[in-house]
Design a protein around this motif. Structure first.
Motif, mmCIF file in Angstrom:
data_model
loop_
_atom_site.group_PDB
_atom_site.id
_atom_site.type_symbol
_atom_site.label_atom_id
_atom_site.label_comp_id
_atom_site.label_asym_id
_atom_site.label_seq_id
_atom_site.Cartn_x
_atom_site.Cartn_y
_atom_site.Cartn_z
ATOM 1 N N PHE A 295 -53.062 -20.230 -16.182
ATOM 2 C CA PHE A 295 -53.761 -19.433 -17.184
ATOM 3 C C PHE A 295 -53.629 -20.118 -18.533
ATOM 4 O O PHE A 295 -52.677 -20.838 -18.796
ATOM 5 C CB PHE A 295 -53.204 -18.002 -17.237
ATOM 6 C CG PHE A 295 -51.878 -17.878 -17.922
ATOM 7 C CD1 PHE A 295 -51.790 -17.439 -19.226
ATOM 8 C CD2 PHE A 295 -50.703 -18.208 -17.256
ATOM 9 C CE1 PHE A 295 -50.564 -17.326 -19.863
ATOM 10 C CE2 PHE A 295 -49.473 -18.097 -17.883
ATOM 11 C CZ PHE A 295 -49.411 -17.652 -19.196
ATOM 12 N N LEU A 296 -54.597 -19.881 -19.366
ATOM 13 C CA LEU A 296 -54.632 -20.530 -20.673
ATOM 14 C C LEU A 296 -54.427 -19.477 -21.755
ATOM 15 O O LEU A 296 -55.383 -18.921 -22.273
ATOM 16 C CB LEU A 296 -55.971 -21.254 -20.873
ATOM 17 C CG LEU A 296 -56.279 -22.382 -19.892
ATOM 18 C CD1 LEU A 296 -57.701 -22.873 -20.092
ATOM 19 C CD2 LEU A 296 -55.291 -23.522 -20.054
ATOM 20 N N MET A 297 -53.177 -19.191 -22.049
ATOM 21 C CA MET A 297 -52.896 -18.213 -23.089
ATOM 22 C C MET A 297 -53.171 -18.845 -24.445
ATOM 23 O O MET A 297 -52.921 -20.029 -24.650
ATOM 24 C CB MET A 297 -51.451 -17.724 -22.996
ATOM 25 C CG MET A 297 -51.194 -16.470 -23.839
ATOM 26 S SD MET A 297 -49.675 -15.615 -23.363
ATOM 27 C CE MET A 297 -48.428 -16.690 -24.044
ATOM 28 N N ASP A 298 -53.656 -18.042 -25.370
ATOM 29 C CA ASP A 298 -53.975 -18.516 -26.709
ATOM 30 C C ASP A 298 -52.750 -19.191 -27.335
ATOM 31 O O ASP A 298 -51.656 -18.613 -27.376
ATOM 32 C CB ASP A 298 -54.419 -17.316 -27.546
ATOM 33 C CG ASP A 298 -54.946 -17.726 -28.909
ATOM 34 O OD1 ASP A 298 -54.780 -18.895 -29.291
ATOM 35 O OD2 ASP A 298 -55.534 -16.868 -29.583
ATOM 36 N N SER A 299 -52.950 -20.414 -27.821
ATOM 37 C CA SER A 299 -51.827 -21.150 -28.415
ATOM 38 C C SER A 299 -51.275 -20.433 -29.650
ATOM 39 O O SER A 299 -50.109 -20.596 -30.008
ATOM 40 C CB SER A 299 -52.268 -22.570 -28.785
ATOM 41 O OG SER A 299 -53.364 -22.547 -29.673
ATOM 42 N N ASN A 300 -52.124 -19.647 -30.319
ATOM 43 C CA ASN A 300 -51.651 -18.866 -31.462
ATOM 44 C C ASN A 300 -50.546 -17.893 -31.049
ATOM 45 O O ASN A 300 -49.608 -17.643 -31.808
ATOM 46 C CB ASN A 300 -52.810 -18.074 -32.088
ATOM 47 C CG ASN A 300 -53.596 -18.908 -33.074
ATOM 48 O OD1 ASN A 300 -53.038 -19.576 -33.926
ATOM 49 N ND2 ASN A 300 -54.904 -18.879 -32.950
ATOM 50 N N ILE A 301 -50.691 -17.330 -29.843
ATOM 51 C CA ILE A 301 -49.705 -16.359 -29.366
ATOM 52 C C ILE A 301 -48.351 -17.032 -29.174
ATOM 53 O O ILE A 301 -47.313 -16.478 -29.541
ATOM 54 C CB ILE A 301 -50.179 -15.702 -28.053
ATOM 55 C CG1 ILE A 301 -51.580 -15.109 -28.225
ATOM 56 C CG2 ILE A 301 -49.196 -14.632 -27.610
ATOM 57 C CD1 ILE A 301 -51.700 -14.086 -29.319
ATOM 58 N N PHE A 302 -48.354 -18.225 -28.593
ATOM 59 C CA PHE A 302 -47.098 -18.963 -28.432
ATOM 60 C C PHE A 302 -46.450 -19.214 -29.788
ATOM 61 O O PHE A 302 -45.233 -19.096 -29.946
ATOM 62 C CB PHE A 302 -47.346 -20.287 -27.710
ATOM 63 C CG PHE A 302 -47.414 -20.181 -26.216
ATOM 64 C CD1 PHE A 302 -46.255 -20.008 -25.469
ATOM 65 C CD2 PHE A 302 -48.619 -20.242 -25.551
ATOM 66 C CE1 PHE A 302 -46.296 -19.911 -24.091
ATOM 67 C CE2 PHE A 302 -48.681 -20.147 -24.171
ATOM 68 C CZ PHE A 302 -47.520 -19.982 -23.436
ATOM 69 N N SER A 303 -47.267 -19.595 -30.767
ATOM 70 C CA SER A 303 -46.735 -19.873 -32.105
ATOM 71 C C SER A 303 -46.172 -18.613 -32.743
ATOM 72 O O SER A 303 -45.108 -18.637 -33.376
ATOM 73 C CB SER A 303 -47.840 -20.469 -32.989
ATOM 74 O OG SER A 303 -48.271 -21.716 -32.486
ATOM 75 N N ILE A 304 -46.885 -17.485 -32.591
ATOM 76 C CA ILE A 304 -46.400 -16.208 -33.130
ATOM 77 C C ILE A 304 -45.080 -15.823 -32.473
ATOM 78 O O ILE A 304 -44.132 -15.403 -33.137
ATOM 79 C CB ILE A 304 -47.456 -15.101 -32.899
ATOM 80 C CG1 ILE A 304 -48.683 -15.337 -33.778
ATOM 81 C CG2 ILE A 304 -46.866 -13.719 -33.179
ATOM 82 C CD1 ILE A 304 -49.854 -14.421 -33.452
ATOM 83 N N LEU A 305 -45.027 -16.000 -31.145
ATOM 84 C CA LEU A 305 -43.819 -15.639 -30.397
ATOM 85 C C LEU A 305 -42.639 -16.517 -30.813
ATOM 86 O O LEU A 305 -41.520 -16.016 -31.057
ATOM 87 C CB LEU A 305 -44.104 -15.781 -28.899
ATOM 88 C CG LEU A 305 -43.019 -15.316 -27.919
ATOM 89 C CD1 LEU A 305 -42.630 -13.871 -28.183
ATOM 90 C CD2 LEU A 305 -43.509 -15.481 -26.482
ATOM 91 N N LEU A 306 -42.876 -17.825 -30.924
ATOM 92 C CA LEU A 306 -41.800 -18.742 -31.308
ATOM 93 C C LEU A 306 -41.330 -18.462 -32.732
ATOM 94 O O LEU A 306 -40.132 -18.468 -33.016
ATOM 95 C CB LEU A 306 -42.282 -20.186 -31.171
ATOM 96 C CG LEU A 306 -41.243 -21.277 -31.452
ATOM 97 C CD1 LEU A 306 -40.027 -21.116 -30.544
ATOM 98 C CD2 LEU A 306 -41.859 -22.661 -31.264
ATOM 99 N N ALA A 307 -42.285 -18.186 -33.624
ATOM 100 C CA ALA A 307 -41.925 -17.883 -35.015
ATOM 101 C C ALA A 307 -41.083 -16.615 -35.086
ATOM 102 O O ALA A 307 -40.087 -16.551 -35.822
ATOM 103 C CB ALA A 307 -43.190 -17.731 -35.855
ATOM 104 N N GLY A 308 -41.451 -15.602 -34.305
ATOM 105 C CA GLY A 308 -40.702 -14.345 -34.301
ATOM 106 C C GLY A 308 -39.295 -14.520 -33.762
ATOM 107 O O GLY A 308 -38.330 -13.954 -34.313
ATOM 108 N N LEU A 309 -39.169 -15.307 -32.705
ATOM 109 C CA LEU A 309 -37.838 -15.559 -32.136
ATOM 110 C C LEU A 309 -36.936 -16.267 -33.143
ATOM 111 O O LEU A 309 -35.749 -15.943 -33.278
ATOM 112 C CB LEU A 309 -37.973 -16.395 -30.856
ATOM 113 C CG LEU A 309 -38.588 -15.697 -29.639
ATOM 114 C CD1 LEU A 309 -38.886 -16.721 -28.542
ATOM 115 C CD2 LEU A 309 -37.659 -14.610 -29.107
#
Length: 462
Positions: free
Chosen positions: A413-427
């Motif tokens: 699956f191709l999850m939006d790369s923005n979501i990964f960035s948001i998740l990593l930034a939040g962590l």
């Protein structure tokens, strides 16, 4: 391993990717460089007779070559570049794609300055060039790409000055442009004019006219074209009926739409409604707050042996949820999944998205986790939206673990790369450094790059 490792890995990966892309671009450019250089050189050798000059070039003509020549001509030589483009479009072993027409309009700023096309035609006349009908069609297609109705009409009229007789295809381009412009008076005039020059409207002509009349709210005139079609020996088919039905759905009543749908079902064969037709009617009902009635259209589809597709189901789910008929939407999904017409993943993903859109995040998350637990694979959009909504609630760690559950299913699956960035930034911001490093490694494995708004903060926290 030190926490600086992910940053170093990101840097190495990015440099490697840039090097790889540069290598590919260089190889591609080298393959067509000689041909484009040859064409461009010949253009400058004898500008007074461009077409004859180009005819002496033996270089391979392809989209890369054409694009390179257009790029070189675009800054200061638009007329030369467009003449090359027209000449290239006449070759038997090459045909301009829609992309190339768009590129030509972009490079020569045709949308900003339509006069450049007219200047080319005038240059042909001044130089007494032999111009074919195919060359005029290339010019007309440039007008179509730029949405120039009046200029296309001017080009159509100019054809007679070159002793060229416009054909049905040329008229269709101009008629379609006026239909899209909403000038149905001119479109109808051109259609009548076709008969005066021994040309007959074809299916493309009638579809353009029906769509134009429907968009102008002239439903009765659009219906009247059915009789004209038969008189011209052009029998209506599903495409024509569907164009009219779409107009009726937008500007008419649902009752009239059902009548027309019934006519199509009665006609059958080439006029029978397809899944797109039924979905248009369903959408019309849903947009008018009649989602329960739209379910009846689904029953008609089944009776006619026409299976719904994902768009059909998604439209119904969205309509039912917008009317807060969540139980009905859930029942619908279960029924569709049972028939196998649409996959469980697609059906339940559509329901998850509709629940989120209607601020039912708790129900959406519960359904999403139930999907994962039962082995049903959600689509990329549902995955992205679900994790994003959880992060927006400040539950970044929950979002991380949910992503891990998705990864365990090992499906592509191709999850939006923005979501990964948001998740990593939040962590990183919440101090979950172990999870940050784990997610960073996953992003590296997948080739996902950090988005600029979040990159600086992530690197600083790491």
């Amino acid at each position: 391993m030190s926490l600086s490792s992910p940053s170093r890995f990101f840097s190495l990966r990015i440099h490697a990717k840039i090097h790889s892309i540069s290598t590919l671009r260089f190889a591609s450019a080298s393959a067509s460089a000689s041909a484009s250089e040859e064409f461009y050189a010949h253009l400058h050798e004898n500008r007074g007779n461009v077409e004859k000059t180009l005819a002496t070039v033996n270089g391979k003509l392809d989209s890369t070559c054409v694009r390179e020549v257009l790029h070189r001509c675009s800054p200061n030589q638009p007329l030369l570049g467009i003449r090359f483009f027209i000449r290239a479009g006449l070759q038997s072993n090459y045909r301009h794609s829609a992309y190339m027409y768009g590129k030509a309009c972009e490079l020569f700023k045709i949308k900003q300055d339509p006069g450049v096309l007219l200047d080319v035609v005038e240059a042909y006349k001044a130089e007494k060039c032999l111009v074919s009908v195919k060359a005029f069609k290339v010019v007309l297609n440039l007008c179509k790409e730029a949405s120039f109705a009046n200029e296309a009409l001017w080009v159509l009229r100019k054809m007679s000055e070159f002793n060229i007789r416009a054909d049905t295809t040329a008229y269709n381009v101009v008629i379609r442009l006026f239909c899209e412009k909403g000038d149905m008076d001119m479109a109808e005039k051109l259609m009548r004019e076709m008969g005066l020059v021994d040309l007959f409207p074809d299916m493309i002509t009638f579809v353009s006219m029906i769509k134009g009349l429907c968009n102008a709210g002239k439903l009765e005139d659009a219906c009247g074209l059915f009789k004209v079609m038969r008189e011209c020996g052009c029998l209506p088919n599903t495409v024509v009926y569907s164009a009219l039905l779409e107009g009726v759905c937008r500007f008419g009543s649902v009752e009239r739409a059902l009548e027309l749908l019934g006519e199509m079902e009665k006609e059958g064969r080439d006029c029978g409604p397809n899944v797109v037709t039924y979905t248009s009617v369903i959408q019309s009902f849903c947009e008018r707050g009649k989602s329960m009635e739209a379910l009846g259209i689904l029953d008609r589809m089944k009776a006619c042996g026409c299976a719904p597709n994902r768009v059909t189901v998604s439209t119904l789910i969205k309509g039912l949820c917008s009317e807060e008929l969540f139980d009905e939407a859930s029942k619908l999904v279960d029924q569709i999944v049972a028939t196998g017409a649409v996959s469980a993943g697609d059906c339940y993903s559509s329901l998850v998205l509709s629940l989120v859109a209607n601020k039912r995040l708790v129900e959406a998350e519960k359904l999403f986790r139930k999907m994962l637990a039962s082995g049903v694979k959600p689509d990329s959009v549902a995955c992205s939206i679900m994790i994003k909504e959880i992060c927006l609630e400040g539950r970044v760690l929950d979002g991380f673990y949910l992503n891990e559950e998705i990864e365990k299913m090992r499906f592509s699956f191709l999850m939006d790369s923005n979501i990964f960035s948001i998740l990593l930034a939040g962590l990183c911001q919440q101090g979950h450094l172990v999870e940050s490093e784990k997610l960073a490694r996953l992003m590296l494995e997948k080739g996902i790059q950090l988005k600029l708004p979040y990159a600086d903060g992530i690197v600083e926290n790491l």
